[in-house]
Design a protein around this motif. Structure first.
Motif, PDB file in Angstrom:
ATOM      1  N   SER A 567      -6.650   2.264 -27.139  1.00  0.00           N
ATOM      2  CA  SER A 567      -7.075   3.605 -27.543  1.00  0.00           C
ATOM      3  C   SER A 567      -7.277   4.498 -26.320  1.00  0.00           C
ATOM      4  CB  SER A 567      -8.371   3.517 -28.351  1.00  0.00           C
ATOM      5  OG  SER A 567      -9.403   2.945 -27.562  1.00  0.00           O
ATOM      6  N   GLU A 568      -7.051   5.789 -26.524  1.00  0.00           N
ATOM      7  CA  GLU A 568      -7.196   6.756 -25.442  1.00  0.00           C
ATOM      8  C   GLU A 568      -8.593   7.372 -25.461  1.00  0.00           C
ATOM      9  OE1 GLU A 568      -4.168   9.649 -25.757  1.00  0.00           O
ATOM     10  OE2 GLU A 568      -2.508   8.221 -25.421  1.00  0.00           O
ATOM     11  N   VAL A 569      -9.073   7.745 -24.285  1.00  0.00           N
ATOM     12  CA  VAL A 569     -10.377   8.377 -24.133  1.00  0.00           C
ATOM     13  C   VAL A 569     -10.207   9.883 -24.225  1.00  0.00           C
ATOM     14  CG1 VAL A 569     -12.373   8.655 -22.642  1.00  0.00           C
ATOM     15  CG2 VAL A 569     -11.148   6.475 -22.683  1.00  0.00           C
ATOM     16  N   THR A 570     -10.995  10.483 -25.095  1.00  0.00           N
ATOM     17  CA  THR A 570     -10.918  11.930 -25.292  1.00  0.00           C
ATOM     18  C   THR A 570     -11.951  12.648 -24.433  1.00  0.00           C
ATOM     19  OG1 THR A 570     -12.465  11.854 -27.146  1.00  0.00           O
ATOM     20  CG2 THR A 570     -10.128  11.542 -27.655  1.00  0.00           C
TER      21      THR A 570
END
Length: 691
Positions: A567-570
């Motif tokens: 998952s990507e960090v926003t």
């Protein structure tokens, strides 16, 4: 064919036919410890014989090539014969093991012959155990049996209802025991009413099963109930033969159970009243009683002896509490009145109840092994049992009947039919039906000290019992099939109400080996209480660890963990981190079981005699987790087994700045099986969040 003479090679092959020595029997408290001890003695004797034989071969002249050739030929022929003989033995052993399978009772399909078949089964049971069996037809609707031993007499009365000729019904109307007393008057003594009711219920269960409708009748279950009746009769016949002895016999072998029940039930009632008084209630909760008192005695629960309910898991207690909420309270005067009626408890335990630990006091058949020490009661050297609820319990003592140490010439010929001696055991497997209890090495050592206090004076005191396997007792508990001992285990604990993020538990396996406890030899009631105290604490700790599904660290990766790694960090996540308001996806929690040691040091190091008594160390589990941001640091929670506390559990909390959570609330959470949820609950309370 005559027995083949032993050779050097055949002597070794005799121990390689099959697994004659179980690999998991490494301590004297296993069910097959006597057999393993005998095999080990045979191996030692065979090793001595091999050494002597090889030394004699050193003097032989092997320069004669013809002699060497003949010896080789003779060795080849002998080896072939021995291998053939051992192959036959192995085949017979496998067939005997297979013959133990039960295919059920051969119940007749014709209902009109079912009554006669039941009568025949009763006759067969009496004759199989060696009792004199007499049948008497009393009118049209009653059949009476008399099963007679040397001292014991069992009267069984069956009633037959032939209202429907095509489906007659047979029921047990009466079961009564009596004892013949050897005296000039040749009097008889009435047996135990509890034993009478126990035998009646046993026969009743069998008859009810075989008379069920065809679609509900289970022949395998009927065979199991029939074998239970046979086992009970065999146990009573063994007591009958002991009661027949002139020097150390008598009816005490039968009446001792009822005398013991009076002692332990009275003491249990006193402890129940003390528990109720400490928590200000009229009927003490059964689970708290088991954590603080000396078990619950249940006579004639599963055998013609005395059983002890040692521990009840929170889930088992909750299921019993819910099923008995509409039942009336007990009216018994011999035992305390719990929140769960005793008749409901006995009914559930009589079948099977997952999470209940039951120990049964039973007398073994004669065994020749001498691995168990004789009775030795030295209170100053043992820390068990403790009497924190009712201190006067330390004055209670009841020694079980024992055979006198008489020379063989002083005994009757009938007494010498079976060599060895009978030993009283606490059985935790219900006759081999269950695998036993996983115990740590230090607690096994403490059990050894309870039954043999002088073992702490041995030179090898620092070694004690050793495990020849690898891994710790935690591996044996949660990962018994693994051949590799991991250093850590991991698990995910989720809140049912989602009041806190999932807890990522990380358990460090203690560097202490483990064993499976099957049975313990005992000689008195104090030894029983002492052993059950140790077992109770281990069961409490085992149940906490079994509250999660553990996996070896690094070997199992769930789909959720895989998604998190990708998952990507926003930017919203980064802002929450900077503001200190981020909610972690998981809360890391380190779980550690401190090393338990109830073993005292060498007693001669103590300058004073009153300092020889070892102290009881508390069983505990420690958890650490990070503080909730923006506060830094760690929170440490220590959950201990403490019978002096109102709920039998003690909680210590270090750290957790600003958390307003009472210790009584945390103890109640642990009592209900939520010990591993404490880090999440404390995290949720850190800023006044509601649980």
């Amino acid at each position: 064919m005559d027995t083949l003479p032993e050779t050097l090679l055949s002597t070794i092959q005799n121990f390689k036919v099959y697994d004659g020595l179980p690999t998991n029997v490494t301590h004297p408290f296993a069910s097959s410890a006597e057999t393993s001890c005998g095999i080990l003695q045979d191996i030692i004797q065979a090793s001595d014989q091999l050494a002597n034989s090889l030394n004699q071969y050193l003097q032989a002249d092997f320069t004669n090539t013809k002699l060497v050739s003949l010896l080789r030929q003779q060795a080849t022929l002998s080896r072939s014969l021995h291998l053939s003989d051992l192959n036959i033995q192995q085949t017979l052993y496998a067939l005997k093991q297979r013959s133990k399978a039960s295919y059920g009772e051969d119940i007749p399909q014709d209902r009109t012959t079912l009554v006669d078949w039941c009568v025949t089964r009763c006759e067969a049971w009496g004759k199989l155990v060696g009792m004199e069996t007499f049948k008497d037809q009393v009118g049209e609707g009653t059949i009476s049996f008399v099963f007679g031993g040397k001292v014991l007499v069992v009267d069984l009365e069956l009633s037959i209802d032939r209202t429907n000729p095509l489906n007659p019904i047979i029921v047990v109307s009466k079961a009564k025991t009596s004892y013949a007393i050897s005296s000039p008057e040749a009097t008889t003594m009435d047996g135990s009413l509890s034993l009478d009711a126990f035998l009646k219920d046993t026969f009743k269960s069998f008859f009810e099963e075989v008379q069920k409708p065809d679609e509900h009748r289970d022949p395998v279950q009927a065979a199991r109930l029939g074998s239970i009746i046979l086992d009970h009769f065999q146990y009573l016949v063994m007591l009958d033969r002991l009661a027949e002895r002139k020097e150390d016999g008598g009816v005490r072998w039968f009446v001792d159970v009822d005398q013991l029940c009076t002692v332990v039930e009275t003491f249990a009632k006193s402890e129940g009243e003390a528990v109720a008084l400490s928590i200000s209630t009229e009927r003490p909760p059964l689970d708290i009683f088991l954590l603080r008192a000396h078990t619950l005695p249940l006579p004639y629960l599963k055998s013609p002896s005395l059983s002890f309910l040692t521990y009840l898991s929170p889930l088992a207690y909750l299921s019993l509490l819910r099923s008995s909420s509409a039942l009336p309270p007990d009216t018994s005067t011999s035992l305390p009145s719990f929140d769960i009626p005793l008749h409901q408890l006995r009914s559930s335990l009589g079948i099977s109840l997952k999470g209940a630990t039951i120990a049964t006091l039973t007398l073994s058949p004669p065994i020749e092994s001498h691995i168990f020490p004789a009775s030795m009661s030295i209170p100053t050297l043992t820390a068990r049992p403790t009497f924190s609820l009712v201190p006067r319990g330390s004055d209670l003592e009841h020694v079980f009947p024992q055979l006198a140490d008489l020379p063989s010439t002083a005994l009757d010929p009938a007494d010498n039919e079976s060599s060895g001696r009978n030993v009283w055991f606490l059985d935790f497997t219900e006759g081999g039906q269950y695998p036993g209890i996983v115990m740590s090495q230090s607690r096994m050592r403490e059990i050894e000290l309870v039954i043999n206090p002088l073992s702490s004076m041995e030179i090898i005191n620092s070694v004690g019992i050793m495990s020849f396997g690898t891994g710790s007792w935690v591996d044996l508990l949660i990962n018994p099939s693994s051949l590799v001992s991991p250093e850590r285990y991991v698990a995910i604990f989720r809140s049912p109400s989602s009041s806190y993020p999932p807890l990522q538990l990380r358990l460090t396996a203690p560097e202490e080996p483990g064993f499976v406890l099957h049975k313990v030899p005992v000689n008195s009631m104090k030894e029983v209480w002492g052993v059950l105290e140790v077992v109770r604490e281990q069961c409490w700790l085992n149940e906490i660890l079994l509250g999660c599904e553990w996996h070896t660290e690094g070997l199992h990766l769930t789909h959720e963990e895989d998604d998190e790694q990708g998952s990507e960090v926003t930017e919203a996540d980064l802002d929450a981190v900077l503001a200190g308001s981020v909610t972690p996806r998981k809360i890391p929690v380190n779980v550690f079981v401190p090393s338990y040691s109830g073993t005292p040091g060498p007693i001669f190091e103590s300058p004073e005699l009153n300092e020889m008594t070892p102290r009881v160390c508390r069983t505990k589990i420690v958890m650490t987790s990070p503080e909730r941001p923006p506060i830094s640091g760690l929170v440490e929670m220590c959950v201990s087994f403490d019978e002096t506390k109102p709920r039998g559990i003690s909680v210590e909390l270090n750290g957790a700045m600003g958390v307003d959570m009472k210790l009584e609330t945390m103890e109640e959470i642990c009592r209900r099986g939520g010990a591993l949820s404490l880090p999440g609950r404390i995290w949720a309370k850190a800023h006044g969040s509601s649980q």
